[in-house]
Design a protein around this motif. Structure first.
Motif, PDB file in Angstrom:
ATOM      1  N   LYS A  23       0.799  -1.221   0.000  1.00 14.56           N
ATOM      2  CA  LYS A  23       0.000   0.000   0.000  1.00 14.56           C
ATOM      3  C   LYS A  23       0.834   1.275   0.000  1.00 14.56           C
ATOM      4  O   LYS A  23       0.326   2.353  -0.233  1.00 14.56           O
ATOM      5  CB  LYS A  23      -0.941   0.005   1.202  1.00 14.56           C
ATOM      6  N   GLY A  24       2.114   1.152   0.277  1.00 16.72           N
ATOM      7  CA  GLY A  24       2.913   2.355   0.425  1.00 16.72           C
ATOM      8  C   GLY A  24       3.607   2.826  -0.830  1.00 16.72           C
ATOM      9  O   GLY A  24       4.244   3.881  -0.826  1.00 16.72           O
ATOM     10  N   SER A  25       3.504   2.083  -1.913  1.00 20.15           N
ATOM     11  CA  SER A  25       4.315   2.402  -3.087  1.00 20.15           C
ATOM     12  C   SER A  25       3.494   2.770  -4.311  1.00 20.15           C
ATOM     13  O   SER A  25       4.032   2.821  -5.412  1.00 20.15           O
ATOM     14  CB  SER A  25       5.208   1.204  -3.431  1.00 20.15           C
ATOM     15  N   VAL A  26       2.194   3.001  -4.139  1.00 22.75           N
ATOM     16  CA  VAL A  26       1.335   3.255  -5.284  1.00 22.75           C
ATOM     17  C   VAL A  26       0.646   4.610  -5.137  1.00 22.75           C
ATOM     18  O   VAL A  26       0.154   4.948  -4.076  1.00 22.75           O
ATOM     19  CB  VAL A  26       0.251   2.154  -5.422  1.00 22.75           C
ATOM     20  N   SER A  27       0.650   5.365  -6.236  1.00 20.64           N
ATOM     21  CA  SER A  27      -0.076   6.635  -6.252  1.00 20.64           C
ATOM     22  C   SER A  27      -0.646   6.847  -7.643  1.00 20.64           C
ATOM     23  O   SER A  27       0.086   6.793  -8.631  1.00 20.64           O
ATOM     24  CB  SER A  27       0.866   7.793  -5.892  1.00 20.64           C
ATOM     25  N   VAL A  28      -1.957   7.063  -7.703  1.00 20.15           N
ATOM     26  CA  VAL A  28      -2.640   7.220  -8.988  1.00 20.15           C
ATOM     27  C   VAL A  28      -3.430   8.518  -8.985  1.00 20.15           C
ATOM     28  O   VAL A  28      -4.260   8.730  -8.092  1.00 20.15           O
ATOM     29  CB  VAL A  28      -3.599   6.029  -9.255  1.00 20.15           C
ATOM     30  N   PRO A  29      -3.196   9.413  -9.952  1.00 19.27           N
ATOM     31  CA  PRO A  29      -4.005  10.635 -10.044  1.00 19.27           C
ATOM     32  C   PRO A  29      -5.487  10.287 -10.171  1.00 19.27           C
ATOM     33  O   PRO A  29      -5.867   9.425 -10.965  1.00 19.27           O
ATOM     34  CB  PRO A  29      -3.480  11.302 -11.327  1.00 19.27           C
ATOM     35  N   GLY A  30      -6.302  10.945  -9.388  1.00 18.38           N
ATOM     36  CA  GLY A  30      -7.735  10.648  -9.390  1.00 18.38           C
ATOM     37  C   GLY A  30      -8.132   9.677  -8.303  1.00 18.38           C
ATOM     38  O   GLY A  30      -9.309   9.539  -7.983  1.00 18.38           O
ATOM     39  N   LEU A  31      -7.148   8.967  -7.741  1.00 16.07           N
ATOM     40  CA  LEU A  31      -7.404   8.050  -6.635  1.00 16.07           C
ATOM     41  C   LEU A  31      -6.598   8.526  -5.432  1.00 16.07           C
ATOM     42  O   LEU A  31      -5.688   7.861  -4.951  1.00 16.07           O
ATOM     43  CB  LEU A  31      -7.020   6.609  -7.008  1.00 16.07           C
ATOM     44  N   ASP A  32      -6.941   9.703  -4.954  1.00 16.98           N
ATOM     45  CA  ASP A  32      -6.205  10.302  -3.854  1.00 16.98           C
ATOM     46  C   ASP A  32      -6.647   9.777  -2.498  1.00 16.98           C
ATOM     47  O   ASP A  32      -5.971   9.992  -1.483  1.00 16.98           O
ATOM     48  CB  ASP A  32      -6.346  11.828  -3.883  1.00 16.98           C
ATOM     49  N   ALA A  33      -7.789   9.080  -2.448  1.00 20.10           N
ATOM     50  CA  ALA A  33      -8.262   8.452  -1.209  1.00 20.10           C
ATOM     51  C   ALA A  33      -8.652   7.007  -1.533  1.00 20.10           C
ATOM     52  O   ALA A  33      -9.809   6.605  -1.393  1.00 20.10           O
ATOM     53  CB  ALA A  33      -9.447   9.216  -0.629  1.00 20.10           C
ATOM     54  N   PRO A  34      -7.678   6.205  -1.981  1.00 23.47           N
ATOM     55  CA  PRO A  34      -7.993   4.866  -2.509  1.00 23.47           C
ATOM     56  C   PRO A  34      -8.667   3.937  -1.517  1.00 23.47           C
ATOM     57  O   PRO A  34      -9.435   3.068  -1.921  1.00 23.47           O
ATOM     58  CB  PRO A  34      -6.622   4.323  -2.942  1.00 23.47           C
ATOM     59  N   ALA A  35      -8.400   4.096  -0.222  1.00 16.84           N
ATOM     60  CA  ALA A  35      -9.029   3.211   0.762  1.00 16.84           C
ATOM     61  C   ALA A  35     -10.548   3.338   0.737  1.00 16.84           C
ATOM     62  O   ALA A  35     -11.260   2.379   1.037  1.00 16.84           O
ATOM     63  CB  ALA A  35      -8.506   3.525   2.165  1.00 16.84           C
ATOM     64  N   ASP A  36     -11.058   4.507   0.364  1.00 13.33           N
ATOM     65  CA  ASP A  36     -12.499   4.707   0.199  1.00 13.33           C
ATOM     66  C   ASP A  36     -12.929   4.468  -1.236  1.00 13.33           C
ATOM     67  O   ASP A  36     -13.975   3.857  -1.495  1.00 13.33           O
ATOM     68  CB  ASP A  36     -12.892   6.134   0.591  1.00 13.33           C
ATOM     69  N   GLN A  37     -12.146   4.960  -2.181  1.00 12.75           N
ATOM     70  CA  GLN A  37     -12.564   4.958  -3.577  1.00 12.75           C
ATOM     71  C   GLN A  37     -12.566   3.574  -4.212  1.00 12.75           C
ATOM     72  O   GLN A  37     -13.500   3.213  -4.933  1.00 12.75           O
ATOM     73  CB  GLN A  37     -11.657   5.899  -4.376  1.00 12.75           C
ATOM     74  N   VAL A  38     -11.525   2.802  -3.978  1.00 10.45           N
ATOM     75  CA  VAL A  38     -11.422   1.499  -4.640  1.00 10.45           C
ATOM     76  C   VAL A  38     -12.524   0.536  -4.188  1.00 10.45           C
ATOM     77  O   VAL A  38     -13.164  -0.114  -5.033  1.00 10.45           O
ATOM     78  CB  VAL A  38     -10.020   0.900  -4.452  1.00 10.45           C
ATOM     79  N   PRO A  39     -12.803   0.399  -2.888  1.00  8.24           N
ATOM     80  CA  PRO A  39     -13.937  -0.454  -2.502  1.00  8.24           C
ATOM     81  C   PRO A  39     -15.260   0.017  -3.088  1.00  8.24           C
ATOM     82  O   PRO A  39     -16.103  -0.807  -3.466  1.00  8.24           O
ATOM     83  CB  PRO A  39     -13.938  -0.361  -0.971  1.00  8.24           C
ATOM     84  N   ASN A  40     -15.458   1.323  -3.192  1.00  2.00           N
ATOM     85  CA  ASN A  40     -16.684   1.819  -3.816  1.00  2.00           C
ATOM     86  C   ASN A  40     -16.731   1.449  -5.291  1.00  2.00           C
ATOM     87  O   ASN A  40     -17.789   1.086  -5.826  1.00  2.00           O
ATOM     88  CB  ASN A  40     -16.782   3.334  -3.663  1.00  2.00           C
ATOM     89  N   ALA A  41     -15.584   1.533  -5.959  1.00  5.73           N
ATOM     90  CA  ALA A  41     -15.520   1.133  -7.373  1.00  5.73           C
ATOM     91  C   ALA A  41     -15.867  -0.344  -7.522  1.00  5.73           C
ATOM     92  O   ALA A  41     -16.587  -0.752  -8.443  1.00  5.73           O
ATOM     93  CB  ALA A  41     -14.135   1.426  -7.944  1.00  5.73           C
TER      94      ALA A  41
END
Length: 380
Positions: A61-79
């Motif tokens: 979890k510490g090595s990934v950064s994607v523009p548009g996914l600035d809060a991935p812990a919330d965004q990815v499960p919702n996706a």
């Protein structure tokens, strides 16, 4: 509905949302122009896949950064919820991309409790415009289902651009705003798809108990509810429980009620995104997934639970796995913060749960789960 001005993103809704939508009158020239804007946003698909894996499948979890996914812990499960709801409704990948792009524009893939006027949730749907009650709209499965229902009412949506299809459902004041999210939505859809298959798509995995599927057929469960209001306690199928099992008399009355209701759903088919309001009925979406089974059981007992494993793991209070009581919720798969599966302890070392696509609501043992339990919560 969400609108954009230049590079700024806001939550300004100027037009009403409609569930029953007229067919868009789009000429060939307009369609061509809109298509040219789709996918304009550059996205590193491999980085998106790593981000998705980091959140949903225990990656770094510490090595990934994607523009548009600035809060991935919330965004990815919702996706994932949006996409899995589409899979459950037999919406093709293109429609899933439309839904993801829409949610990226409307809420940034966040389940917002605010918006312009009464807009709420992932798609900024409005209770006053017929999308459901506020609590329903804040249920990601309900919100996604309503979006897909709206999409299916758009004649020929499959041949429209992603932007046009999204606009047909949302009626945004800035109809071109969805185009910039197509590339990210597409990358998310492709990254999540294999994880959904792994979790129980075309090739169901064995149940946690490791036993073969010997549960009775759904038709033998009896106790069908005609109105699908979630009040049906059902008939516990013969042979579905050990002969010596009895609902613990020492458990609180509400827990006894919840256990009895859950046991009445034994043998009914699993349905991802199902509401568990009519598990014996013909409509697949009335059947249970793991979290709606928990929600429905406690609803029958007059106790309100949230809808998903991601939120149910925050309901009630934490308890030790070594101090379980009947009625406790047990979470496995994924991570302790974002678990993927839930079942209910029912006493005598047993658990009732809805396993995965292709299986049925069944009983397993605490012993078979114990090494994989990520969290336990007591709600009564």
């Amino acid at each position: 509905m969400k609108k954009t001005t230049g590079a700024l993103v806001g939550l300004c809704a100027t037009g009403p949302l409609l569930l029953a939508l007229p067919i868009l009158g789009i000429g060939a020239g307009t369609a061509s122009a809109s298509c040219s804007t789709d996918g304009a946003q550059g996205v590193d698909a491999s980085a998106v896949a790593k981000q998705v894996k980091a959140i949903l499948d225990g990656g770094d979890k510490g090595s990934v950064s994607v523009p548009g996914l600035d809060a991935p812990a919330d965004q990815v499960p919702n996706a994932k919820t949006i996409q899995a709801t589409g899979v459950a409704m037999n919406i093709p990948a293109r429609g899933q991309v439309v839904a993801l792009a829409t949610a990226l524009q409307e809420s940034g893939l966040r389940n917002l409790t605010y918006g312009d006027r009464d807009s709420l949730g992932l798609f900024q749907q409005r209770p006053s415009m017929g999308w459901g009650t506020a609590s329903q709209i804040l249920d990601p499965v309900h919100a996604s289902t309503k979006f897909y229902e709206g999409l299916k009412k758009v004649s020929g949506w499959q041949s429209l651009s992603v932007t046009q299809a999204a606009q047909a459902v949302q009626k945004s004041g800035f109809p071109e705003a969805y185009a910039k999210w197509q590339a990210l939505a597409t990358a998310l859809q492709k990254a999540i798809e294999p994880l959904l298959q792994k979790a129980g798509g075309a090739s169901p995995s064995p149940s946690p108990s490791g036993s073969a599927d010997t549960s009775p057929s759904p038709d033998s469960a009896g106790g069908c509810s005609a109105d699908g209001d979630g009040t049906d306690f059902g008939t516990i199928p013969a042979g579905a429980l050990p002969k010596e099992y009895k609902i613990p008399a020492s458990a609180p009355p509400k827990v006894q009620t919840a256990i009895r209701w859950a046991l009445g759903q034994l043998g009914t088919p699993y349905q991802w995104g199902g509401t568990c309001t009519d598990s014996h009925g013909k409509n697949p979406m009335g059947r249970c997934d793991c979290s709606s089974l928990m929600q429905g059981a406690y609803k029958a007992a007059g106790v309100t639970l949230t809808r998903t494993t991601y939120t149910q793991v925050k309901d009630g209070k934490a308890v030790s796995v070594d101090a379980l009581k009947p009625g406790d919720l047990l979470f496995t798969e994924g991570t302790a913060a974002v678990p993927e599966h839930v079942g209910m302890a029912i006493g005598q070392g047993l658990i009732v749960h809805a396993p995965h696509t292709g299986d049925v609501v069944r009983i397993t043992t605490v012993a078979s789960w114990k090494s994989r339990i990520l969290a336990a919560r007591r709600v009564v």
